[in-house]
Design a protein around this motif. Sequence first.
Motif, short mmCIF file in Angstrom:
data_model
loop_
_atom_site.label_atom_id
_atom_site.label_comp_id
_atom_site.label_asym_id
_atom_site.label_seq_id
_atom_site.Cartn_x
_atom_site.Cartn_y
_atom_site.Cartn_z
N ASP A 27 4.36 1.05 9.80
CA ASP A 27 5.78 1.02 9.49
C ASP A 27 5.98 1.63 8.10
O ASP A 27 5.02 2.06 7.45
CB ASP A 27 6.32 -0.42 9.56
CG ASP A 27 5.59 -1.37 8.61
OD1 ASP A 27 4.83 -0.89 7.74
OD2 ASP A 27 5.79 -2.59 8.74
N ASP A 29 6.63 0.29 5.33
CA ASP A 29 6.04 -0.46 4.22
C ASP A 29 4.58 -0.08 4.01
O ASP A 29 4.16 0.27 2.91
CB ASP A 29 6.18 -1.97 4.46
CG ASP A 29 5.71 -2.80 3.28
OD1 ASP A 29 5.75 -2.30 2.15
OD2 ASP A 29 5.33 -3.97 3.49
N ASP A 84 -0.66 -4.26 3.36
CA ASP A 84 0.28 -4.73 4.39
C ASP A 84 -0.46 -5.11 5.68
O ASP A 84 0.10 -5.00 6.77
CB ASP A 84 1.34 -3.64 4.66
CG ASP A 84 2.59 -4.19 5.35
OD1 ASP A 84 2.94 -5.36 5.10
OD2 ASP A 84 3.21 -3.44 6.13
N HIS A 108 1.74 -9.31 2.04
CA HIS A 108 2.85 -10.24 1.82
C HIS A 108 3.18 -11.04 3.07
O HIS A 108 4.22 -11.70 3.12
CB HIS A 108 4.09 -9.47 1.33
CG HIS A 108 4.72 -8.62 2.39
ND1 HIS A 108 6.03 -8.76 2.78
CD2 HIS A 108 4.21 -7.62 3.15
CE1 HIS A 108 6.29 -7.88 3.74
NE2 HIS A 108 5.21 -7.17 3.97
N ALA A 128 4.96 -5.10 0.92
CA ALA A 128 3.74 -4.77 0.18
C ALA A 128 4.12 -3.86 -1.00
O ALA A 128 3.49 -3.89 -2.05
CB ALA A 128 2.74 -4.10 1.09
N ASP A 158 11.03 -2.32 4.65
CA ASP A 158 10.74 -3.70 5.07
C ASP A 158 11.92 -4.64 4.87
O ASP A 158 11.92 -5.75 5.40
CB ASP A 158 9.51 -4.25 4.32
CG ASP A 158 8.32 -4.41 5.25
OD1 ASP A 158 8.33 -3.76 6.31
OD2 ASP A 158 7.39 -5.19 4.94
N HIS A 292 6.49 -12.24 10.29
CA HIS A 292 7.33 -12.90 9.29
C HIS A 292 8.32 -13.82 10.01
O HIS A 292 8.45 -13.77 11.22
CB HIS A 292 8.07 -11.86 8.47
CG HIS A 292 7.17 -10.85 7.83
ND1 HIS A 292 6.39 -11.13 6.74
CD2 HIS A 292 6.92 -9.56 8.15
CE1 HIS A 292 5.70 -10.05 6.40
NE2 HIS A 292 6.00 -9.08 7.25
MN LIG Z 1 5.26 -5.22 5.19
#
Ligand SMILES: [Mn+2]
Length: 324
Positions: A27, A29, A84, A108, A128, A158, A292
Amino acid sequence: MNITAEKAAEKIKKAKNIILLSHTNPDGDTVGSVCALAYALTECQKKVTCLCDSDIPERLRFICGDLYKKDCALTGDELIISVDVASPEMLGALSEKFAPLTKIRIDHHKKGSDFAEFNLVDSDASSAGEIVFEILSILKLTSCQRAISALYASIASDTGCFKYANTTAKTHMIAAYLISLGADHSEINEALFENLTLKSLEIYPLFLKNLKTLYSGRVNLVNVTNDEKASLGLVDSDLEELSSLSRQLNMASLGIVLRQKDGTFDTFKVSMRSRKGVNCSNIASYLGGGGHIRAAGATIKASNIEEAEKILLEALEKTLCFEE
Ligand SMILES: [Mn+2]
């Protein structure tokens, strides 16, 4: 062992030869934060190799160009850093060779495994990118324009352009600082969020045709088989927006996409996006996945999509709760 950003910066400073690992199905991030490190560290004469097992989606190429390789030979003196990446599985095909050798893990994700020797994990960070920003600040490497832009892209990515619940005051302050250093926020956000192609519009009729509304409209589910993708000329990376679309419709609390994975018949990917009151990482964990609170995913093995949906619906029955 857990380490601080200062310690990670110290180790990076000493290294001459660095390998940066992004997660599979990358992705913005993972790509942005790996590239930020790569651009900044290359400027100070370090040899940097960026690896990802997957092709980088076209829409993220503006960040990385041709920087990524799929594999590289090892000499033994490399400092290997994952960015990440919550668990070795997230490295995909790179996992077997590189996970046991990973020195530093910058991440993260709330739930993850400390598979690296040194783990720098901040689950309060939106991305990240925020953590990499801290490292580059400590190393005084914030003058590299390409690194600054890549960091901005990772954070914007993100946070869904700073609108997801993971966005904090600190996120905005870092982003503002990156803009003051020269990040072209408008250009980057347009590239990330206003990049429709004719192909990307094909998901709309698919969405309308396959949408199922569950839990009195609080959950929207869209199933996609490989046959359907093939008939529209789509591959998995074209479907990324589907789960957010699914959440957007009628302000659903949870949007889910269940898709057959490209090139397989018995592997189904679940992607979930939720809003306040629904923790989709619990649902993903129940299915053996992760992520998440507001964005998570899992893989289901089943002989067809109906069976995969049944497993998914059972998981929802067991784990889904709507907190008011
Ligand atoms: Mn991320």
